[in-house]
Design a protein around this motif. Structure first.
Motif, PDB file in Angstrom:
ATOM      1  N   LEU A 127       0.818  -1.209   0.000  1.00  0.00           N
ATOM      2  CA  LEU A 127       0.000   0.000   0.000  1.00  0.00           C
ATOM      3  C   LEU A 127       0.855   1.265   0.000  1.00  0.00           C
ATOM      4  O   LEU A 127       0.421   2.313  -0.494  1.00  0.00           O
ATOM      5  CB  LEU A 127      -0.921   0.006   1.226  1.00  0.00           C
ATOM      6  CG  LEU A 127      -1.894  -1.173   1.364  1.00  0.00           C
ATOM      7  CD1 LEU A 127      -2.707  -1.029   2.646  1.00  0.00           C
ATOM      8  CD2 LEU A 127      -2.817  -1.280   0.164  1.00  0.00           C
ATOM      9  N   ARG A 128       2.042   1.158   0.532  1.00  0.00           N
ATOM     10  CA  ARG A 128       2.905   2.336   0.646  1.00  0.00           C
ATOM     11  C   ARG A 128       3.267   2.895  -0.739  1.00  0.00           C
ATOM     12  O   ARG A 128       3.248   4.104  -0.970  1.00  0.00           O
ATOM     13  CB  ARG A 128       4.178   1.975   1.419  1.00  0.00           C
ATOM     14  CG  ARG A 128       5.062   3.195   1.719  1.00  0.00           C
ATOM     15  CD  ARG A 128       6.327   2.779   2.458  1.00  0.00           C
ATOM     16  NE  ARG A 128       6.006   2.000   3.639  1.00  0.00           N
ATOM     17  CZ  ARG A 128       6.451   0.767   3.862  1.00  0.00           C
ATOM     18  NH1 ARG A 128       7.243   0.187   2.952  1.00  0.00           N
ATOM     19  NH2 ARG A 128       6.142   0.122   4.946  1.00  0.00           N
ATOM     20  N   GLU A 129       3.568   2.000  -1.700  1.00  0.00           N
ATOM     21  CA  GLU A 129       3.965   2.443  -3.040  1.00  0.00           C
ATOM     22  C   GLU A 129       2.812   3.179  -3.736  1.00  0.00           C
ATOM     23  O   GLU A 129       3.002   4.211  -4.381  1.00  0.00           O
ATOM     24  CB  GLU A 129       4.405   1.219  -3.859  1.00  0.00           C
ATOM     25  CG  GLU A 129       4.918   1.528  -5.259  1.00  0.00           C
ATOM     26  CD  GLU A 129       3.798   1.480  -6.281  1.00  0.00           C
ATOM     27  OE1 GLU A 129       3.875   2.242  -7.268  1.00  0.00           O
ATOM     28  OE2 GLU A 129       2.834   0.698  -6.076  1.00  0.00           O
ATOM     29  N   ILE A 130       1.587   2.641  -3.561  1.00  0.00           N
ATOM     30  CA  ILE A 130       0.419   3.287  -4.196  1.00  0.00           C
ATOM     31  C   ILE A 130       0.160   4.641  -3.536  1.00  0.00           C
ATOM     32  O   ILE A 130      -0.134   5.631  -4.213  1.00  0.00           O
ATOM     33  CB  ILE A 130      -0.814   2.381  -4.086  1.00  0.00           C
ATOM     34  CG1 ILE A 130      -0.542   1.033  -4.776  1.00  0.00           C
ATOM     35  CG2 ILE A 130      -2.034   3.047  -4.683  1.00  0.00           C
ATOM     36  CD1 ILE A 130      -1.659   0.030  -4.626  1.00  0.00           C
ATOM     37  N   ARG A 131       0.276   4.682  -2.228  1.00  0.00           N
ATOM     38  CA  ARG A 131       0.019   5.944  -1.525  1.00  0.00           C
ATOM     39  C   ARG A 131       1.064   7.009  -1.923  1.00  0.00           C
ATOM     40  O   ARG A 131       0.751   8.199  -2.047  1.00  0.00           O
ATOM     41  CB  ARG A 131       0.039   5.715  -0.022  1.00  0.00           C
ATOM     42  CG  ARG A 131      -1.223   5.001   0.492  1.00  0.00           C
ATOM     43  CD  ARG A 131      -1.076   4.571   1.923  1.00  0.00           C
ATOM     44  NE  ARG A 131      -2.318   3.997   2.448  1.00  0.00           N
ATOM     45  CZ  ARG A 131      -2.400   3.265   3.554  1.00  0.00           C
ATOM     46  NH1 ARG A 131      -1.283   3.007   4.250  1.00  0.00           N
ATOM     47  NH2 ARG A 131      -3.557   2.794   3.952  1.00  0.00           N
ATOM     48  N   ALA A 186       2.297  11.990  -4.985  1.00  0.00           N
ATOM     49  CA  ALA A 186       3.028  12.734  -6.033  1.00  0.00           C
ATOM     50  C   ALA A 186       2.057  13.347  -7.035  1.00  0.00           C
ATOM     51  O   ALA A 186       2.193  14.513  -7.424  1.00  0.00           O
ATOM     52  CB  ALA A 186       3.997  11.794  -6.724  1.00  0.00           C
ATOM     53  N   LEU A 187       1.035  12.567  -7.444  1.00  0.00           N
ATOM     54  CA  LEU A 187       0.049  13.093  -8.390  1.00  0.00           C
ATOM     55  C   LEU A 187      -0.747  14.237  -7.780  1.00  0.00           C
ATOM     56  O   LEU A 187      -1.092  15.212  -8.467  1.00  0.00           O
ATOM     57  CB  LEU A 187      -0.891  11.965  -8.837  1.00  0.00           C
ATOM     58  CG  LEU A 187      -0.271  10.892  -9.740  1.00  0.00           C
ATOM     59  CD1 LEU A 187      -1.241   9.740  -9.959  1.00  0.00           C
ATOM     60  CD2 LEU A 187       0.160  11.483 -11.089  1.00  0.00           C
ATOM     61  N   THR A 188      -1.042  14.100  -6.493  1.00  0.00           N
ATOM     62  CA  THR A 188      -1.798  15.163  -5.817  1.00  0.00           C
ATOM     63  C   THR A 188      -0.997  16.451  -5.801  1.00  0.00           C
ATOM     64  O   THR A 188      -1.527  17.553  -6.051  1.00  0.00           O
ATOM     65  CB  THR A 188      -2.152  14.730  -4.383  1.00  0.00           C
ATOM     66  OG1 THR A 188      -2.939  13.534  -4.439  1.00  0.00           O
ATOM     67  CG2 THR A 188      -2.933  15.817  -3.679  1.00  0.00           C
ATOM     68  N   VAL A 209      -5.343  19.698 -16.165  1.00  0.00           N
ATOM     69  CA  VAL A 209      -5.638  19.098 -14.850  1.00  0.00           C
ATOM     70  C   VAL A 209      -6.428  17.809 -15.013  1.00  0.00           C
ATOM     71  O   VAL A 209      -6.393  16.921 -14.160  1.00  0.00           O
ATOM     72  CB  VAL A 209      -6.405  20.107 -13.949  1.00  0.00           C
ATOM     73  CG1 VAL A 209      -6.776  19.481 -12.613  1.00  0.00           C
ATOM     74  CG2 VAL A 209      -5.578  21.368 -13.731  1.00  0.00           C
ATOM     75  N   VAL A 210      -7.134  17.730 -16.175  1.00  0.00           N
ATOM     76  CA  VAL A 210      -7.966  16.536 -16.399  1.00  0.00           C
ATOM     77  C   VAL A 210      -7.124  15.278 -16.340  1.00  0.00           C
ATOM     78  O   VAL A 210      -7.492  14.262 -15.721  1.00  0.00           O
ATOM     79  CB  VAL A 210      -8.693  16.644 -17.757  1.00  0.00           C
ATOM     80  CG1 VAL A 210      -9.359  15.306 -18.110  1.00  0.00           C
ATOM     81  CG2 VAL A 210      -9.716  17.751 -17.718  1.00  0.00           C
ATOM     82  N   GLU A 211      -5.966  15.311 -16.983  1.00  0.00           N
ATOM     83  CA  GLU A 211      -5.124  14.121 -17.004  1.00  0.00           C
ATOM     84  C   GLU A 211      -4.656  13.724 -15.603  1.00  0.00           C
ATOM     85  O   GLU A 211      -4.635  12.539 -15.253  1.00  0.00           O
ATOM     86  CB  GLU A 211      -3.916  14.383 -17.911  1.00  0.00           C
ATOM     87  CG  GLU A 211      -3.019  13.165 -18.128  1.00  0.00           C
ATOM     88  CD  GLU A 211      -3.754  12.035 -18.822  1.00  0.00           C
ATOM     89  OE1 GLU A 211      -3.386  10.853 -18.580  1.00  0.00           O
ATOM     90  OE2 GLU A 211      -4.699  12.301 -19.599  1.00  0.00           O
ATOM     91  N   LYS A 212      -4.286  14.734 -14.802  1.00  0.00           N
ATOM     92  CA  LYS A 212      -3.854  14.434 -13.433  1.00  0.00           C
ATOM     93  C   LYS A 212      -5.000  13.861 -12.613  1.00  0.00           C
ATOM     94  O   LYS A 212      -4.815  12.927 -11.814  1.00  0.00           O
ATOM     95  CB  LYS A 212      -3.313  15.704 -12.771  1.00  0.00           C
ATOM     96  CG  LYS A 212      -2.037  16.242 -13.405  1.00  0.00           C
ATOM     97  CD  LYS A 212      -0.917  15.215 -13.333  1.00  0.00           C
ATOM     98  CE  LYS A 212       0.347  15.757 -14.015  1.00  0.00           C
ATOM     99  NZ  LYS A 212       1.410  14.733 -14.045  1.00  0.00           N
ATOM    100  N   LEU A 245      -5.046  10.271 -10.793  1.00  0.00           N
ATOM    101  CA  LEU A 245      -5.360  10.142  -9.367  1.00  0.00           C
ATOM    102  C   LEU A 245      -6.523   9.184  -9.151  1.00  0.00           C
ATOM    103  O   LEU A 245      -6.521   8.361  -8.213  1.00  0.00           O
ATOM    104  CB  LEU A 245      -5.698  11.508  -8.772  1.00  0.00           C
ATOM    105  CG  LEU A 245      -4.535  12.334  -8.260  1.00  0.00           C
ATOM    106  CD1 LEU A 245      -4.989  13.735  -7.878  1.00  0.00           C
ATOM    107  CD2 LEU A 245      -3.895  11.660  -7.046  1.00  0.00           C
ATOM    108  N   PHE A 246      -7.548   9.286  -9.976  1.00  0.00           N
ATOM    109  CA  PHE A 246      -8.713   8.407  -9.839  1.00  0.00           C
ATOM    110  C   PHE A 246      -8.292   6.948 -10.004  1.00  0.00           C
ATOM    111  O   PHE A 246      -8.711   6.070  -9.247  1.00  0.00           O
ATOM    112  CB  PHE A 246      -9.765   8.793 -10.892  1.00  0.00           C
ATOM    113  CG  PHE A 246     -10.975   7.911 -10.868  1.00  0.00           C
ATOM    114  CD1 PHE A 246     -11.951   8.052  -9.891  1.00  0.00           C
ATOM    115  CD2 PHE A 246     -11.130   6.915 -11.835  1.00  0.00           C
ATOM    116  CE1 PHE A 246     -13.059   7.222  -9.882  1.00  0.00           C
ATOM    117  CE2 PHE A 246     -12.238   6.084 -11.821  1.00  0.00           C
ATOM    118  CZ  PHE A 246     -13.208   6.236 -10.830  1.00  0.00           C
ATOM    119  N   MET A 247      -7.454   6.685 -10.997  1.00  0.00           N
ATOM    120  CA  MET A 247      -7.024   5.320 -11.261  1.00  0.00           C
ATOM    121  C   MET A 247      -6.192   4.771 -10.091  1.00  0.00           C
ATOM    122  O   MET A 247      -6.357   3.614  -9.681  1.00  0.00           O
ATOM    123  CB  MET A 247      -6.218   5.270 -12.564  1.00  0.00           C
ATOM    124  CG  MET A 247      -7.055   5.572 -13.812  1.00  0.00           C
ATOM    125  SD  MET A 247      -6.045   5.668 -15.314  1.00  0.00           S
ATOM    126  CE  MET A 247      -5.409   4.001 -15.391  1.00  0.00           C
TER     127      MET A 247
END
Length: 801
Positions: free
Chosen positions: A153-157, A162-164, A229-232, A236-238
């Motif tokens: 979970l750490r890698e995904i978080r 970073a994306l945020t 921003v749409v791409e980011k 983030l959603f994914m």
């Protein structure tokens, strides 16, 4: 057992109070559904378990106070294939297991305390270990119930973080740039459907390209997600969906591992709930300062009698008045009479509720020594059961209830009937009441009845197995004392109560005249009986105090005798020491004289010197012997002076030279001389001791001898206790004599503890030894040994300091 009886005796209210002490909602629900136990073996086990937990509460060890989560639905859910626990459910499961293990450890903390804890220890130790299940939960969650920072979970978080930050940088550029800042209604970005958007003024719609998510109500503001921003937001959603999916996978796998051990969890869950229902009973018993009802042998058995001592109704609190009540021997029924508001009905309810509490595994708010039998049912008819909807009068309702009681009651039942025979014609009601009592007595049920019917008072005197009783009434204050007087019927005091509550005196006087015209002189008879009972009660109390005084005097006399023996031994030891030193010095002197004679010629001077030495030695020995005797006699006179008086004429002729057996242990000796009035100095071996005349016994002719002696080893052994006294194989009388000698010796020698081996067998020796120890003032405590040391076949005795 009628549900109606439980309500009449307010058992449901008591049960709610017990349930409030449970630390688990499901355990509380179980207590609310539990009924008194009607199986004696099952009930005996429950009482021992509750008593063992009561001891743990009273020990002062910190008790686990944290509530136990309700996981009953979770246990069921784990049985469904493919199910997955939520974060909250998994955390509740882990907390339940950890706190359940803490409860087990607290209960096992004193596993070595003795046999009384054995049933509880066996129950706790039989529960499976839930720790592996708890570790499965807390491998995923931390102690606060949050998901741990697992590597997967750490890698995904980190990617989400970073994306945020990148998205926030893009948004910040729009907010801070000179060419776009003036186009925004607000410098604070907002979210729509989880996506970051800007509040853009409607007139600049085409200036910031992107997706319009919403328009304000006035149409002046557009919420636009800029194109870069749409791409980011998409990324983030994914990543967020990926994180949630990974968490679901972790919880599914954790749930699957726990489900494999579902049987262990079910056993652990069921065991902890049982322990919690027992702990709730023990906590209620401890908080109400109760004592467990016992059998005649003092254990958790059953009594053939009913004996309430200072019993207080548990629901009345500080307003309750303690009562004493006895039903024993051949008596199977008690008829209680007396004035209204005198406590008759409360006494009925107290007794009935005590039996229900006892068979619910609870201690009773009463003094130690309260005895109760095992009952297979409690049946009560108390209060007014008139029902207009069923067209039942008060009398009809009572008869319906009593008919059911007659049908179900047995020899082991307790029947409580309030105001029996009331609600109809007094003569017919009394006749019917006596017939009902006759039938119940033939079934040998235990019956407690309250009534105002005078004929039932007479019935109580004429029936061998029935006893009258009354609630005491203070004629001076016209108020009840709420004490139950056994053996004496009571007056209804209706006229006195009516006058106290405002009925005009003229009406009261007219009523008294009607009573006098009918020749109702029974009231005077009852008053006389009540006075006689009070006098008898006072006489019994004085007699009890006198018995206690005599027992205390006997105890002090025994202690004086023991102290005397100890001091005599000390004096004798001192005398022996002096004589040994004298002998040693004389031996050295004599050796010198012999050497002088051998080294030279025998002269008159040397002969005189030897004779002088022998004369001095004889004089010194005689003086030492006389000093020892005088010291012993002075000690005896000092100990006994003023503490005992001569008792009556001698039972046989006593004079100097008479052979006697003296003292408690009847040591053989010869009367040496008369002491002070009522005492004689007796020569026992090399000792001279003073005894009261009543402690001297004639020496049988067949045992006569020139001079009875007692050897020093025998005298020493009389005061030498054993660390382990075995009475196996002895008759009870012989065993108690040996035990008495052991206690005396222990007091004299200062022995603090010893054990008595009596064996198990049929329990005659064990019961006799325990009854004897209970009456000994020198004994501080006694209890069975640990199982590995003998258990019920051996008793540890602790002497008072």
């Amino acid at each position: 057992m009628h549900e109606k009886t439980l309500k009449l005796l307010e058992f449901d209210i008591l049960r709610q109070r017990v349930a409030q002490g449970a630390r688990n909602a499901e355990a509380a629900r179980r207590i609310l559904q539990d009924l008194p136990l009607w199986d004696p073996q099952e009930l005996g086990t429950l009482k021992r378990l509750v008593a063992a937990v009561w001891d743990r509460l009273a020990s002062g060890d910190p008790e686990p106070q944290e509530p136990l989560p309700d996981i009953s639905l979770l246990v069921t859910k784990l049985g469904v294939a493919g199910s997955s626990l939520s974060l909250e459910e998994a955390y509740a499961l882990g907390v339940f297991i950890d706190r359940g293990e803490a409860l087990k450890q607290w209960l096992l903390a004193r596993a070595s305390q003795g046999a009384e804890q054995q049933p509880l220890q066996s129950l706790v130790q039989a529960l499976p270990d839930g720790s592996p299940l708890s570790r499965e939960v807390f491998r995923v969650l931390d102690n606060t119930g949050k998901i741990r920072d697992l590597p997967v979970l750490r890698e995904i978080r980190q990617r989400i973080g970073a994306l945020t930050r990148e998205r926030e940088a893009l948004i910040t550029r729009y907010v801070q740039a000179e060419d776009t800042r003036y186009m925004l209604q607000s410098s604070v970005p907002s979210q729509r459907d989880g996506r970051m958007v800007l509040a853009v003024k409607a007139k600049f719609r085409g200036r910031i390209r992107g997706i319009v998510h919403e328009v304000s109500a006035t149409g002046q503001t557009l919420f636009i997600e800029p194109g870069d921003v749409v791409e980011k937001n998409n990324e983030l959603f994914m990543e967020t969906q990926r994180l949630e999916g990974e968490i679901r996978r972790i919880f599914r796998e954790m749930t699957a591992r726990i489900a494999l051990q579902r049987q262990v969890l079910e056993a652990f869950h069921e065991g902890i709930l049982r322990l919690e229902t027992i702990r709730a009973r023990a906590r209620y018993s401890w908080e109400t300062q109760g004592h467990f009802a016992q059998g005649e042998d003092g254990a958790f058995g059953w009594s053939q009698s009913i004996r309430l001592k200072q019993a207080r109704h548990p629901l009345l609190g500080s307003h309750g008045v303690s009562i004493d009540f006895v039903l024993e021997g051949l008596t199977r029924g008690v008829i209680i009479t007396g004035p209204n508001t005198g406590g008759k009905t409360v006494s009925l309810k107290t007794l009935g509720l005590f039996v229900l509490m006892n068979q619910f595994g609870l201690a009773l708010p009463a003094a130690p020594g309260t005895l109760l039998p095992f009952c297979d049912g409690v049946y009560a008819d108390i209060g007014d059961e008139q029902s207009l909807s069923r067209s039942l009068s008060t009398f009809s309702a009572h008869m319906s209830t009593i008919a059911a009681i007659i049908a179900h009651s047995t020899e082991q039942s307790l029947v409580l009937l309030d105001e029996l025979g009331s609600g109809t014609d007094p003569e017919e009601g009394s006749a019917l009441a006596m017939a009902i009592l006759d039938h119940l007595m033939e079934k040998r049920a235990r019956i407690i009845v309250t009534t105002h019917q005078g004929s039932l008072k007479h019935y109580g005197y004429t029936q061998e197995q029935v006893e009258n009783a009354s609630v005491e009434f203070d004629a001076a204050t016209l108020s009840p004392t709420y004490r139950i007087l056994m053996g004496v019927p009571g007056e209804s005091r209706a006229l006195d109560m009516a006058a106290r509550n405002g009925i005009p005196p003229c009406i009261i006087q007219r009523a008294r005249s009607y009573l006098q015209d009918k020749g109702a002189d029974v009231s005077a008879l009852i008053q006389g009986l009540s006075l006689k009972y009070q006098e008898l009660h006072i006489a019994r109390e004085l007699n009890r105090k006198e018995e206690e005084r005599l027992k205390e005097e006997a105890r002090k006399a025994d202690l004086r005798e023991l102290r005397l023996r100890q001091q005599e031994e000390e004096l004798k030891a001192q005398a022996v020491g002096k004589l040994q030193r004298l002998l040693e010095e004389s031996r050295k002197t004599l050796e010198n004289l012999v050497r002088e004679v051998k080294e030279g010629e025998l002269s008159r001077e040397k002969t005189v010197k030897v004779k002088a030495f022998l004369h001095d030695l004889e004089t010194t020995v005689a003086e030492e012997d006389r000093a020892v005797l005088e010291d012993a006699d002075a000690l005896v006179q000092a100990v006994l002076a003023g503490e005992q008086k001569a008792g009556g004429p001698p039972r046989f002729p006593i004079k100097p030279g008479t052979l006697v057996r003296a003292g408690k242990y009847q040591h053989p000796g010869r009367v040496f001389r008369a002491g002070k009035t009522g005492f004689w100095v007796v020569e026992i071996g090399s000792l001279k001791m003073t005894f009261p005349e009543q402690d001297l016994y004639p020496f049988p002719a067949s045992e006569g001898q020139e001079k009875p002696v007692i050897a020093l080893p025998e005298l020493v052994s009389a005061v030498k206790p054993q660390l382990e006294l075995s009475v196996r194989g002895l008759h009870l009388e012989e065993a108690l004599e040996a035990l008495q000698r052991q206690i005396d010796a222990a007091v004299l020698s200062g022995l603090r503890e010893f054990s008595v081996i009596h064996g198990k067998g049929e329990g005659v020796l064990r019961q006799g030894v325990h009854a004897f120890l209970k009456e000994q003032p020198q004994v501080a405590a006694y209890y069975f040994s640990r199982p590995e040391l003998g258990g019920f076949g051996r008793t540890e005795v602790v002497m008072k300091c």
